[in-house]
Design a protein around this motif. Structure first.
Motif, PDB file in Angstrom:
ATOM      1  N   SER A  81       0.837  -1.182   0.000  1.00 16.12           N
ATOM      2  CA  SER A  81       0.000   0.000   0.000  1.00 16.12           C
ATOM      3  C   SER A  81       0.881   1.245   0.000  1.00 16.12           C
ATOM      4  CB  SER A  81      -0.902  -0.011   1.245  1.00 16.12           C
ATOM      5  OG  SER A  81      -1.622   1.185   1.341  1.00 16.12           O
ATOM      6  N   ILE A  82       0.381   2.293  -0.664  1.00 16.88           N
ATOM      7  CA  ILE A  82       1.085   3.572  -0.681  1.00 16.88           C
ATOM      8  C   ILE A  82       0.132   4.623  -0.119  1.00 16.88           C
ATOM      9  CG2 ILE A  82       2.186   5.330  -2.092  1.00 16.88           C
ATOM     10  CD1 ILE A  82       2.883   3.126  -4.110  1.00 16.88           C
ATOM     11  N   ASP A  83       0.549   5.268   0.943  1.00 18.70           N
ATOM     12  CA  ASP A  83      -0.243   6.316   1.587  1.00 18.70           C
ATOM     13  C   ASP A  83       0.341   7.665   1.161  1.00 18.70           C
ATOM     14  OD1 ASP A  83      -1.844   7.843   3.193  1.00 18.70           O
ATOM     15  OD2 ASP A  83      -0.937   7.203   5.077  1.00 18.70           O
ATOM     16  N   LYS A  84      -0.234   8.248   0.102  1.00 19.84           N
ATOM     17  CA  LYS A  84       0.328   9.481  -0.463  1.00 19.84           C
ATOM     18  C   LYS A  84       0.214  10.687   0.472  1.00 19.84           C
ATOM     19  CE  LYS A  84      -0.046   8.299  -5.308  1.00 19.84           C
ATOM     20  NZ  LYS A  84      -0.640   8.659  -6.591  1.00 19.84           N
ATOM     21  N   PRO A  85      -0.903  10.908   1.140  1.00 23.49           N
ATOM     22  CA  PRO A  85      -0.972  12.103   1.999  1.00 23.49           C
ATOM     23  C   PRO A  85       0.071  12.102   3.120  1.00 23.49           C
ATOM     24  CG  PRO A  85      -3.158  11.197   1.666  1.00 23.49           C
ATOM     25  CD  PRO A  85      -2.188  10.221   1.089  1.00 23.49           C
ATOM     26  N   ASN A  86       0.334  10.948   3.696  1.00 26.14           N
ATOM     27  CA  ASN A  86       1.303  10.859   4.793  1.00 26.14           C
ATOM     28  C   ASN A  86       2.702  10.486   4.305  1.00 26.14           C
ATOM     29  OD1 ASN A  86      -0.613  11.499   6.751  1.00 26.14           O
ATOM     30  ND2 ASN A  86      -1.282   9.371   6.881  1.00 26.14           N
ATOM     31  N   ARG A  87       2.857  10.252   2.998  1.00 23.58           N
ATOM     32  CA  ARG A  87       4.135   9.880   2.373  1.00 23.58           C
ATOM     33  C   ARG A  87       4.783   8.703   3.097  1.00 23.58           C
ATOM     34  NH1 ARG A  87       6.387  11.940  -1.630  1.00 23.58           N
ATOM     35  NH2 ARG A  87       8.526  11.767  -0.930  1.00 23.58           N
ATOM     36  N   ARG A  88       4.046   7.595   3.138  1.00 21.61           N
ATOM     37  CA  ARG A  88       4.569   6.365   3.725  1.00 21.61           C
ATOM     38  C   ARG A  88       4.056   5.183   2.925  1.00 21.61           C
ATOM     39  NH1 ARG A  88       1.148   5.101   9.166  1.00 21.61           N
ATOM     40  NH2 ARG A  88      -0.884   5.197   8.192  1.00 21.61           N
ATOM     41  N   ILE A  89       4.750   4.042   3.087  1.00 18.69           N
ATOM     42  CA  ILE A  89       4.359   2.827   2.377  1.00 18.69           C
ATOM     43  C   ILE A  89       4.203   1.689   3.377  1.00 18.69           C
ATOM     44  CG2 ILE A  89       5.478   3.474   0.220  1.00 18.69           C
ATOM     45  CD1 ILE A  89       7.759   1.567   0.999  1.00 18.69           C
ATOM     46  N   LYS A  90       3.376   0.726   2.996  1.00 19.56           N
ATOM     47  CA  LYS A  90       3.202  -0.477   3.803  1.00 19.56           C
ATOM     48  C   LYS A  90       3.989  -1.583   3.122  1.00 19.56           C
ATOM     49  CE  LYS A  90      -0.387  -3.511   5.632  1.00 19.56           C
ATOM     50  NZ  LYS A  90      -1.848  -3.754   5.659  1.00 19.56           N
ATOM     51  N   LEU A  91       5.014  -2.080   3.801  1.00 17.45           N
ATOM     52  CA  LEU A  91       5.882  -3.116   3.252  1.00 17.45           C
ATOM     53  C   LEU A  91       5.571  -4.435   3.952  1.00 17.45           C
ATOM     54  CD1 LEU A  91       8.316  -3.293   1.233  1.00 17.45           C
ATOM     55  CD2 LEU A  91       9.745  -3.363   3.262  1.00 17.45           C
TER      56      LEU A  91
END
Length: 111
Positions: A81-91
């Motif tokens: 998953s890519i969380d664009k507003p918080n600029r983080r990814i789920k690895l």
């Protein structure tokens, strides 16, 4: 004969270190080993973001180097998953464990 005040006499040989002082000294040494976060140029950030996007779209495994003030950490997994507003990814790792990683903390990415 040596004086008791010098050359490891009574006063020189009876030095003690309090546990509180030792802990403070070790904490200070730990802080001095900290290092700053490297500054990545625009091209390096673009390569990292492309590797993340390719891993997300193709479900390919990627190795990310995550910044740590003391020692960088290499994490291998698939971007779920890519969380664009918080600029983080789920690895997601091989053992079905996952972690959220801030994109600013990634210093390198290898497919």
């Amino acid at each position: 004969m040596a004086s008791k005040l010098s050359e490891n006499g009574i006063y020189e040989g009876s030095r003690l270190i309090l546990p509180e002082h030792r802990e403070a000294y070790l904490a200070q040494e730990e802080l001095q080993r900290r290092r700053g976060k490297p500054v990545l140029d625009e091209q390096e950030m673009q390569l990292i973001e492309e590797a993340i996007l390719e891993s997300y779209q193709d479900c390919r495994s990627v190795t990310l180097t995550v910044f740590n003030p003391f020692d960088d950490e290499d994490i291998r997994g698939v971007v779920a998953s890519i969380d664009k507003p918080n600029r983080r990814i789920k690895l997601v790792r091989a053992d079905e464990d996952y972690s959220w990683i801030r994109i600013e903390e990634i210093t390198a990415a290898l497919l």
